[in-house]
Design an enzyme around this catalytic site. Structure first.
Site, PDB file in Angstrom:
ATOM      1  NE  ARG A 263      -1.878  -1.527   3.828  1.00 61.14           N
ATOM      2  CZ  ARG A 263      -2.452  -2.020   4.715  1.00 61.14           C
ATOM      3  NH1 ARG A 263      -3.979  -1.072   5.056  1.00 61.14           N
ATOM      4  NH2 ARG A 263      -1.813  -1.794   5.620  1.00 61.14           N
TER       5      ARG A 263
ATOM      6  CG  ASP B 212       1.879   6.316   3.605  1.00 63.54           C
ATOM      7  OD1 ASP B 212       0.983   5.296   3.975  1.00 63.54           O
ATOM      8  OD2 ASP B 212       3.124   7.092   3.634  1.00 63.54           O
TER       9      ASP B 212
ATOM     10  NE  ARG C 116       5.303  11.197   3.118  1.00 61.61           N
ATOM     11  CZ  ARG C 116       4.387  11.622   3.758  1.00 61.61           C
ATOM     12  NH1 ARG C 116       3.238  10.864   3.348  1.00 61.61           N
ATOM     13  NH2 ARG C 116       3.672  12.762   4.107  1.00 61.61           N
TER      14      ARG C 116
ATOM     15  CE1 TYR D  44       6.929   3.401  -1.783  1.00 60.94           C
ATOM     16  CE2 TYR D  44       8.157   1.749  -1.072  1.00 60.94           C
ATOM     17  CZ  TYR D  44       6.667   1.741  -1.134  1.00 60.94           C
ATOM     18  OH  TYR D  44       5.483   1.923  -0.485  1.00 60.94           O
TER      19      TYR D  44
END
Length: 333
Positions: free
Chosen positions: A82, A84, A229, A142
């Site tokens: 998932r 954000d 993040r 990522y």
């Protein structure tokens, strides 16, 4: 013509390795049967994230609605990981069990015709019934893109984070290396993270400068909520010179998010790859986002670490005590 694509026969790309990988004839005659896996690309700017919610638009909700129109009934889609709110993806792998048989072309073209312009299905394939996009994944990757220049971004404003202060990418890279390996990432998880364990295995993390772009590239067996993040937010503090290169090591040792650093914005984050064992024979794709295509790295090029999680997901035997320890530490990620 504005808003249109230049359609040329794929045959024009014969002899090109890139062309052979990117261009694929979509079968419109053979109905696909059994479980299906697909790759989805999306701009997350207008969505609350991947997961379906009743009160806000989601990528999952839009995808299920589009596929449901092709099937003529409700469809539930499961993803590899998932994302954000505001986060993008260039290779989000998902799977579903279709209630009806449709051709490859019907699912891809029909699905895309019913999807908004900021979401697209890249490909779809038949997979064995025991394939699961989440629980069979060996790694997720990522890339976080920072536009490091004095003036605010225009063309890149939706898919890069702007930092007006000069960043020392080499110092950021040096500070980040302490994160490689299996660690308790409590200092880098969101307060509302629902994972049963803070332990994750980070395979690699690299920080490089390419002109005005500073790119944080990292891969792990899985990630905690806001983990990337929060790592990037701390690395930017190092890059600005506000903290030394030992800043990340200190945060990691604290195991306390309340003592951590800032959370970087979602707009610079791109989910670029989910790695699976080759036994599933999923298509390989160039790593995104496309503004980093000049780096030339394609999916699946880097070897995975020799660790219990990778062995377990590949169905290889591991010692019973190691498997139990792995379950306790890593959970079902």
């Amino acid at each position: 013509m504005r808003g249109s694509s230049f359609m040329r026969p794929a045959a024009n790309f014969e002899g090109s390795a890139i062309g052979m990988s990117l261009f694929h004839f979509l079968d419109e005659r053979t109905p696909l049967k059994g479980r299906l896996a697909l790759s989805v690309e999306y701009d997350g700017t207008s969505y609350c994230g991947w997961q379906r919610l009743k009160h806000a638009p989601s990528v999952q909700g839009a995808l299920e609605k589009a596929l449901g129109k092709i099937a003529g009934t409700d469809i539930t889609v499961h993803c590899s990981g998932r994302t954000d709110s505001g986060v993008h993806a260039t290779r989000q792998i998902a799977h579903f069990d279709p209630p009806v048989a449709r051709s490859e072309k019907a699912w891809v073209f029909g699905g895309n015709a019913n999807l908004p312009r900021d979401i697209a299905i890249r490909w779809i394939r038949e997979v064995p019934d025991d394939f699961h996009s989440r629980f069979k994944a060996l790694a997720r990757r990522y890339r976080y893109v920072i536009l490091n220049q004095p003036s605010r971004p225009v063309l890149e404003r939706a898919n890069a984070t702007w930092c007006r202060d000069p960043l020392d990418a080499d110092a950021m890279h040096q500070a980040a290396q302490v994160l490689v390996g299996e660690h308790d990432f409590s200092s880098f998880r969101a307060a509302g993270c629902q994972s049963k364990t803070p332990w994750r295995h980070l395979h690699f993390i690299e920080v490089h400068r390419h002109g005005p772009l500073v790119v944080v590239d990292l891969q792990a067996n899985a990630f905690l909520h806001h983990m990337v993040r929060n790592i990037v937010g701390a690395l930017v503090t190092v890059g600005r010179g506000e903290q030394g290169t030992d800043h990340i090591a200190r945060l990691l040792a604290l195991k306390d998010r309340t003592l951590g650093d800032v959370t970087a914005p979602g707009c610079g984050l791109h989910f670029v790859d989910t790695v699976y064992d080759e036994v599933w024979q999923l298509p390989k794709e160039p790593l995104g986002p496309n503004l980093l295509a000049f780096l030339g790295e394609w999916t699946g090029e880097r070897p995975l670490p020799d660790c219990p999680m990778v062995a377990y997901r590949r169905g290889q035997p591991i010692a019973a005590d190691v498997e139990e320890q792995m379950r306790r530490r890593l959970g079902r990620c």
